[in-house]
Write a protein that holds these residues in place. Structure first.
Motif, PDB file in Angstrom:
ATOM      1  N   ASN A 227     -32.039 -69.603 -19.073  1.00 17.33           N
ATOM      2  CA  ASN A 227     -31.976 -70.396 -20.299  1.00 17.33           C
ATOM      3  C   ASN A 227     -31.250 -71.716 -20.093  1.00 17.33           C
ATOM      4  N   ARG A 228     -30.128 -71.663 -19.384  1.00 21.53           N
ATOM      5  CA  ARG A 228     -29.274 -72.839 -19.202  1.00 21.53           C
ATOM      6  C   ARG A 228     -28.986 -72.981 -17.723  1.00 21.53           C
ATOM      7  N   THR A 229     -29.510 -74.024 -17.117  1.00 20.78           N
ATOM      8  CA  THR A 229     -29.343 -74.218 -15.685  1.00 20.78           C
ATOM      9  C   THR A 229     -27.952 -74.750 -15.371  1.00 20.78           C
ATOM     10  N   ALA A 233     -25.431 -77.325 -17.519  1.00 21.80           N
ATOM     11  CA  ALA A 233     -24.067 -76.917 -17.855  1.00 21.80           C
ATOM     12  C   ALA A 233     -23.017 -77.768 -17.155  1.00 21.80           C
ATOM     13  N   GLY A 234     -23.432 -78.665 -16.274  1.00 27.23           N
ATOM     14  CA  GLY A 234     -22.470 -79.502 -15.568  1.00 27.23           C
ATOM     15  C   GLY A 234     -21.755 -78.778 -14.449  1.00 27.23           C
ATOM     16  N   ASP A 311     -18.738 -77.970 -20.426  1.00 22.72           N
ATOM     17  CA  ASP A 311     -18.627 -78.000 -21.876  1.00 22.72           C
ATOM     18  C   ASP A 311     -19.601 -76.979 -22.438  1.00 22.72           C
ATOM     19  N   GLY A 312     -19.434 -76.680 -23.720  1.00 28.35           N
ATOM     20  CA  GLY A 312     -20.355 -75.746 -24.351  1.00 28.35           C
ATOM     21  C   GLY A 312     -19.602 -74.736 -25.199  1.00 28.35           C
ATOM     22  N   PRO A 313     -20.261 -74.200 -26.230  1.00 30.07           N
ATOM     23  CA  PRO A 313     -19.583 -73.282 -27.155  1.00 30.07           C
ATOM     24  C   PRO A 313     -19.200 -71.951 -26.528  1.00 30.07           C
ATOM     25  N   TYR A 314     -19.792 -71.601 -25.393  1.00 31.14           N
ATOM     26  CA  TYR A 314     -19.501 -70.313 -24.770  1.00 31.14           C
ATOM     27  C   TYR A 314     -18.828 -70.471 -23.404  1.00 31.14           C
ATOM     28  N   THR A 361     -21.178 -64.470 -19.348  1.00 30.35           N
ATOM     29  CA  THR A 361     -20.696 -65.758 -18.841  1.00 30.35           C
ATOM     30  C   THR A 361     -21.025 -65.961 -17.367  1.00 30.35           C
ATOM     31  N   LYS A 362     -21.545 -67.157 -17.077  1.00 28.15           N
ATOM     32  CA  LYS A 362     -21.858 -67.530 -15.694  1.00 28.15           C
ATOM     33  C   LYS A 362     -20.767 -68.452 -15.139  1.00 28.15           C
ATOM     34  N   TRP A 363     -20.757 -68.598 -13.816  1.00 24.98           N
ATOM     35  CA  TRP A 363     -19.839 -69.511 -13.105  1.00 24.98           C
ATOM     36  C   TRP A 363     -18.375 -69.195 -13.461  1.00 24.98           C
ATOM     37  N   VAL A 364     -18.035 -67.897 -13.386  1.00 23.03           N
ATOM     38  CA  VAL A 364     -16.702 -67.454 -13.801  1.00 23.03           C
ATOM     39  C   VAL A 364     -15.636 -67.985 -12.831  1.00 23.03           C
TER      40      VAL A 364
END
Length: 370
Positions: A227-229, A233-234, A311-314, A361-364
């Motif tokens: 969904n979000r690459t 997501a930066g 950045d991002g709400p999650y 959550t990704k990129w923890v």
């Protein structure tokens, strides 16, 4: 003055009648009830009220996959049902006089609010499945409150029309009408077509007929959609000296190699997203409970997980204790036997049972005991 659609006899189809409307209303009401209840379940899992946080169930593991799949399926099915029901009653928009009394005017105003809320709810929900947001207001909050507005308006409308509904509820109570059965059969076929050609993004055995859905859940990197690459997501690059920070009574840090040398657990879990698609995968990683135990976390600890996402709400996600303690909740390093790619959350990501995809959550980079 009564010209065009305002003239007497302007609408000649015999199907603009109560029995057809009541039948369609039953079907539409069922679809909207399923859609509303499953939408509430999704909202509660994403943003639970404080009193409910400790009672959210991590099992069944695919619970959110089922409820959110039903939410999107019933919402899409409601679109042709809404169109058909509005067709049977739209001549009433042009009835004369427009308002026979104050009560009649208020009833018509209530119907206008109901129809507007319902159409906006279905329209924005459909575009959400495409991840297309051509508006300035926040989707999730607006969708939530529109759901309450439409459902409340529907209940008031049913109460106001209860005598008419009761009089035409049973087929034997009204005379047969030429064309009614063919019309209802056509509507049923339309609902069946849109359901069968979109439900495959959730229902595996319908995947071959998944012609109109925006996603094929079996297509994508490592056999999963994204969904979000990482670029969106930066987090295009991960620092060469990346370490996992685990904060608790005994805080510590682990490199990726050190994480990989810890005892690994494999679990078959679905990714289920709010847009309606879901897919199962084999995830391999370290149990969150084991990481917390090493940090000296007391029993029943909740955790806060922070992502490298810019950045991002999650970007920061909180996980209740019952999820953190569940043996299926992992800090995953691999999926389907392969190392995570950047778009799937490399170097490490959360995977937990019965949670929306936005909370996996990704990129923890940090896990904090709270």
């Amino acid at each position: 003055m009564r010209r065009g659609p305002f003239r007497a006899g302007a609408f000649r189809s015999p199907l603009h009648e109560p029995r057809t409307t009541v039948v369609l209303g039953r079907w539409l009401g069922g679809a909207l009830l399923v859609c509303f209840l499953t939408g509430l379940a999704s909202h509660v899992l994403q943003d639970p009220p404080g009193w409910l946080v400790d009672h959210l169930p991590p099992r069944p593991a695919d619970g959110y996959r089922v409820t959110q799949g039903l939410h999107v399926i019933s919402g899409i099915a409601a679109i042709p049902l809404t169109g058909a029901k509005l067709w049977t009653v739209y001549p009433r928009l042009f009835e004369w006089p427009p308002a026979r009394s104050v009560l009649h005017a208020l009833e018509r105003l209530g119907i206008a609010v109901l129809v507007a809320a319902l159409l906006l709810e279905l329209f924005t929900g459909l575009l959400n499945t495409l991840q297309w947001y051509p508006w300035l207001f926040p989707f999730r909050q607006t969708h939530f409150w529109l759901g309450w507005l439409a459902t409340g308006g529907l209940l008031v409308h049913i109460a106001a029309k209860a005598p008419t509904i009761a009089a035409h509820w049973w087929r034997r109570a009204v005379p047969a009408l030429a064309g009614r059965r063919a019309f209802l059969t056509s509507v049923t076929a339309a609902v069946g077509v849109v359901t069968l050609t979109t439900a495959g993004q959730t229902v595996p055995w319908l995947r071959r007929s998944d012609l109109l859905a925006p996603r094929r859940p079996d297509v994508g990197e490592l056999g999963l959609p994204v969904n979000r690459t990482a670029a969106q997501a930066g987090t295009v690059t991960v620092p060469a000296d990346w370490q996992l920070h685990v904060d608790g009574p005994r805080p510590y840090r682990l490199t990726l190699d050190e994480l990989a040398r810890l005892p690994q657990t494999e679990a078959e879990l679905p990714i289920a997203c709010v847009e309606g698609w879901s897919a199962s995968a084999r995830w391999t990683g370290v149990r969150i409970a084991d990481l917390l135990a090493r940090a000296g976390a007391p029993a029943g600890s909740a955790v806060r997980v922070t992502s490298l996402e810019a950045d991002g709400p999650y970007r920061v996600m909180e996980m209740p204790a019952q999820y953190a303690d569940d043996p299926l909740t992992l800090l995953a390093l691999r999926v389907n036997g392969q190392v995570l790619t950047a778009d799937h959350g490399y170097p490490a990501r959360i995977i937990a049972p019965n949670r929306p995809g936005v909370l996996q959550t990704k990129w923890v980079v940090r896990i904090e005991v709270i």
